[in-house]
Scaffold this active site. Sequence first.
Site, PDB file in Angstrom:
ATOM      1  N   LEU A 102       1.007  -1.193   0.062  1.00 20.16           N
ATOM      2  CA  LEU A 102      -0.244   0.161  -0.157  1.00 20.16           C
ATOM      3  C   LEU A 102       0.825   0.932   0.135  1.00 20.16           C
ATOM      4  O   LEU A 102       1.735   1.129   0.575  1.00 20.16           O
ATOM      5  CB  LEU A 102      -0.853   0.005   0.811  1.00 20.16           C
ATOM      6  CG  LEU A 102      -2.267  -1.365   1.838  1.00 20.16           C
ATOM      7  CD1 LEU A 102      -2.812  -0.432   2.753  1.00 20.16           C
ATOM      8  CD2 LEU A 102      -2.997  -1.036  -0.041  1.00 20.16           C
ATOM      9  N   ASP A 103       0.100   2.136  -0.660  1.00 21.70           N
ATOM     10  CA  ASP A 103       1.371   3.612  -0.622  1.00 21.70           C
ATOM     11  C   ASP A 103       1.627   4.487   0.644  1.00 21.70           C
ATOM     12  O   ASP A 103       0.404   3.872   1.496  1.00 21.70           O
ATOM     13  CB  ASP A 103       0.639   4.915  -1.076  1.00 21.70           C
ATOM     14  CG  ASP A 103       0.670   3.846  -3.260  1.00 21.70           C
ATOM     15  OD1 ASP A 103       1.417   2.411  -3.394  1.00 21.70           O
ATOM     16  OD2 ASP A 103      -0.072   3.894  -4.046  1.00 21.70           O
ATOM     17  N   TYR A 104       3.103   4.924   0.753  1.00 21.00           N
ATOM     18  CA  TYR A 104       2.991   5.760   1.789  1.00 21.00           C
ATOM     19  C   TYR A 104       1.645   6.384   2.382  1.00 21.00           C
ATOM     20  O   TYR A 104       1.290   6.589   3.453  1.00 21.00           O
ATOM     21  CB  TYR A 104       3.422   6.822   1.693  1.00 21.00           C
ATOM     22  CG  TYR A 104       4.586   7.607   2.450  1.00 21.00           C
ATOM     23  CD1 TYR A 104       4.945   7.201   3.556  1.00 21.00           C
ATOM     24  CD2 TYR A 104       4.082   8.904   2.777  1.00 21.00           C
ATOM     25  CE1 TYR A 104       5.545   7.813   4.400  1.00 21.00           C
ATOM     26  CE2 TYR A 104       4.151   9.971   4.100  1.00 21.00           C
ATOM     27  CZ  TYR A 104       5.203   9.122   4.719  1.00 21.00           C
ATOM     28  OH  TYR A 104       5.437  10.010   5.769  1.00 21.00           O
TER      29      TYR A 104
END
Length: 250
Positions: A102-104
């Site tokens: 999952l992205d930051y």
Amino acid sequence: MERLQKILANAGVASRRKCEELITAGKVTVNGEIVKELGVKADPAVDVIKVAGKPIKQESKIYIMFNKPKGVITSVSDDKGRSVVTDYLKEIKERLYPVGRLDYDTEGLLLLTNDGDLAHKLMHPSHHVAKTYHATVERVPHGNALEKLQRGIKLEDGMTAPADVEYHDIDPDGKFATISITIREGRNRQVRRMFDAIHHPVIRLKRISFGGLFLNNLQRGKHRKLSAEELRKLHEAAEESVPKEDSKES
């Protein structure tokens, strides 16, 4: 007899892709002989298998659901000292690796395991494992804009596959809307780019479901082990997602 990269992944050494890199780099030995070919098979019950000179050990399998907060790196370490997902699971002794990422700036359901074989199947490039997100976007997209996402929309790396899209919540003043979107691909920042393409940038993105598993009331930053039923669903999703020749690998 099993392929060496599968044995290493099942032992919790790393993801199968990373294990393949270790093999080709000459870091793995079988009975004292360096192995650099990916097709080599071994028997972990008989053969002495070492990585960087250390014998592998068969860890008990563990499967974790984690509600990742925004601002946390989907990794087991970070050379910049930023917070990573395993910072929240320090009491777990087994080595864990994220299933995908999952992205930051994205929060929500993330799976972690030391079962490299299952993780590989779930992340296979041709997989179709369903992932559902709640995307809060600027303004309220018209129905015809959402229909573009449903049919598939052109991004810089090609057309997306059809998605399931519906309204989840709409601001009475029309300043934002939360859209439920289910995709079956795993491109980088795909959901954000899809909404950018219809000119409704994402304000907040949260994954609520993966492979038939749901986040439900798991609090942000908390984790729990999967139930036997959830694990069964995940294995079903993994087997359905991989080409037959790959799923039959011994």
